[in-house]
Design an enzyme around this catalytic site. Structure first.
Site, PDB file in Angstrom:
ATOM      1  N   GLU A  85     -20.518  14.302   6.815  1.00 43.50           N
ATOM      2  CA  GLU A  85     -19.688  15.292   6.144  1.00 43.50           C
ATOM      3  C   GLU A  85     -19.490  14.821   4.712  1.00 43.50           C
ATOM      4  OE1 GLU A  85     -15.557  15.229   7.458  1.00 43.50           O
ATOM      5  OE2 GLU A  85     -15.314  17.332   6.959  1.00 43.50           O
TER       6      GLU A  85
ATOM      7  N   HIS B  52     -18.874  12.148  13.414  1.00 38.11           N
ATOM      8  CA  HIS B  52     -19.472  12.151  12.082  1.00 38.11           C
ATOM      9  C   HIS B  52     -18.837  11.100  11.183  1.00 38.11           C
ATOM     10  CE1 HIS B  52     -16.097  15.076  11.464  1.00 38.11           C
ATOM     11  NE2 HIS B  52     -16.010  14.486  10.282  1.00 38.11           N
TER      12      HIS B  52
ATOM     13  N   HIS C 182     -13.724   9.065   5.867  1.00 39.87           N
ATOM     14  CA  HIS C 182     -13.306   8.755   7.235  1.00 39.87           C
ATOM     15  C   HIS C 182     -14.479   8.690   8.200  1.00 39.87           C
ATOM     16  CE1 HIS C 182     -13.093  13.241   6.962  1.00 39.87           C
ATOM     17  NE2 HIS C 182     -13.651  13.189   8.159  1.00 39.87           N
TER      18      HIS C 182
HETATM   19 CO    CO Z   1     -14.242  14.954   9.129  1.00 40.01          CO
END
Ligand code: CO
Length: 140
Positions: A130, A79, A7
């Protein structure tokens, strides 16, 4: 090492207003809101088939996301999250080439119970990255 894009995460000042905007203007459906008390964030997701948009809003004033909003009052990209098969192997290999993995060595998990880690932005072209562990067979 990396198996896909999980994502892109956007911090917003108001989750309901953000969901309304995405629905009314873009026809995007935002799922139900969940809270990660430990990280101090409300989270909601837009499913896009091969990846998702993550919306994050602070759930308490001292949340790290609240600090992000102080610097970017209208919100913005926070992020990028990449899928990995094996967190331990990936962070181990990255550490060996000098990439800084944030936090202590204690395993961290997201609201879905998946193992996660963050890489220092200076070690990924200025972007906070991430890592999210997805086992090839374990994904619904
Ligand atoms: Co995230």
């Amino acid at each position: 090492m990396f198996t896909g894009l999980s994502h892109v995460s956007i911090v917003v000042p108001d989750l309901d207003a953000a969901a309304r905007r995405l629905r009314e203007t873009y026809g995007l459906r935002v799922g139900e809101t969940r809270t990660n008390a430990e990280q101090g964030v409300h989270l909601a997701y837009v499913e896009l088939g091969n990846a998702r948009i993550e919306l994050m809003a602070p759930s308490r004033p001292d949340s790290p996301v609240a600090k992000f909003l102080e610097r970017n009052p209208k919100g913005g990209i926070h992020h990028v999250s990449l899928n990995v098969e094996d967190m331990q192997a990936t962070t181990g290999a990255l550490s060996e080439v000098g990439v800084r993995v944030l936090g202590d060595s204690r395993p961290r998990y997201n609201v879905a119970g998946e193992r996660i880690a963050f890489l220092h932005p200076a070690d990924f072209l200025g972007a906070l990255v991430e890592l999210e562990e997805h086992h090839a067979k374990g994904r619904p």
